[in-house]
Design an enzyme around this catalytic site. Structure first.
Site: not given
Ligand code: COA
Length: 317
Positions: A113, A244, A274
């Site tokens: 990520c 994020h 996500n």
């Protein structure tokens, strides 16, 4: 002194939308559980045959158009992804072939990520060193292909998409600083096999959700403080936190620790889920195009992912 600034942003989301209600029909879960624990309401899923580079190309072309450049201007490609089209050539090279800009360096970064933030940091250094003038920085993922759809605790979290920025040289920052970190001790809390270690037979995302949650909140708070301190500014000096987009509760807990009101936090996790390396550039582009983030504003970007890896940076848009 040369600095790097963001000349343009772009993003792409696949057409197909998978809502929590759709997931209710696929597994033992509920819209209410997913919203309460994660904030996620829907996510986009790549079409059959649609790949990470397909989505990245759309995002890259949008970013180039916003920056007023063409593909022939690109002289550097840094591509964050954890779901590459192939083992090699890397996604940066595949994207370069699509865009038709030959000869310049093109590579991918696999820091889960944090992939976009790592790619941004590397590209920033090349622009500042005078070795790149039009750097394309990508975060793109097709996580739906590595999700274990029989594991309700992780399958509801992820989505597909791509985001991009174009960096160019400038007399003033642009990017003030970036801060990259990793701690491989946490490698077993969030991982996906499928590489050359054949003992790692699980080829879908494995995650210890509770532990990941706790480390993420603590680590992101420290990462933000590190970036603020390095630039000698207070949280109140920020126009926007662009975090994020993993889980609304992680974002809220991080903001609360810093005393940052949610009105100054960009959240797209509700709509995108996500999207790993794509999440920060997707959130950034969404906020730019909706007019919330404007030229001259001060942004703090941060990301956290498998490894663990984490990164943050201060940017004047
Ligand atoms: N639908 C319904 N129930 C579910 C479920 C789902 N999709 N997933 C798990 N559950 C159940 C569990 O089985 C458990 O039931 P039990 O108490 O009967 O055993 C219960 O919900 C609680 O599970 P738990 O794992 O403790 O929930 P949680 O509050 O920690 O939330 C996450 C789970 C995954 C949402 C949360 O831990 C999280 O977001 N972690 C971070 C994940 C992340 O962001 N990863 C990427 C980092 S880049």
């Amino acid at each position: 002194m040369i600095y790097a600034r963001i000349a343009g942003t772009g993003s792409y989301l696949p057409e197909k939308v998978l809502t929590n209600l759709d997931l209710e029909k696929m597994m033992d879960t509920s819209d209410q559980w997913i919203r309460e624990r994660t904030g996620i309401e829907r996510r986009h899923i790549a079409a059959d045959g649609e790949t990470t580079v397909d989505m990245a190309e759309r995002a890259a072309r949008a970013a180039l158009e916003a920056a007023g450049y063409g593909p022939q201007d690109v002289d550097f490609i840094a591509f964050g992804t954890t779901t590459p089209d192939m083992v090699f050539p890397n996604c940066g090279v595949l994207l370069q072939a699509r865009l038709g800009c030959r000869g310049a360096p093109a590579f991918s970064v696999e820091t889960a990520c944090s992939g976009f933030m790592y790619a941004l940091s590397i590209a920033d250094k090349f622009v500042r060193a005078g070795e790149a003038k039009r750097a394309l920085v990508i975060g793109a993922e097709t996580l739906s292909r590595i999700v274990d759809w029989s594991d309700r605790s992780s399958a509801v979290l992820f989505g597909d998409g791509a985001g991009a920025v174009v960096l160019e040289p400038a007399d003033a920052p642009g990017i003030f600083s970036t801060h990259l970190h990793a701690d491989g001790r946490y490698k077993d809390l969030l991982y996906c096999g499928g590489g050359t270690d054949l003992s790692k037979t699980r080829r879908t995302i494995a995650m210890s959700g509770n532990e990941v949650f706790k480390v993420a909140v603590g680590t992101l708070g420290k990462a933000i403080k590190e970036t603020l301190e390095a630039n000698r500014i207070e949280c109140s000096g920020l126009d926007w936190l662009v975090p994020h987009q993993a889980n609304l509760r992680i974002i809220q807990a991080t903001a609360r620790r810093l005393g940052l009101p949610m009105e100054r936090v960009i959240t797209t996790v509700q709509e995108h889920g996500n999207t790993s390396a794509a999440s920060v550039p997707l959130a950034l582009d969404t906020a730019v195009r909706s007019g919330r983030i404007r030229r001259g504003q001060l942004l703090l970007l941060e990301a956290f992912g498998g490894g663990f890896t984490w990164a943050s940076g201060l940017v004047r848009y």
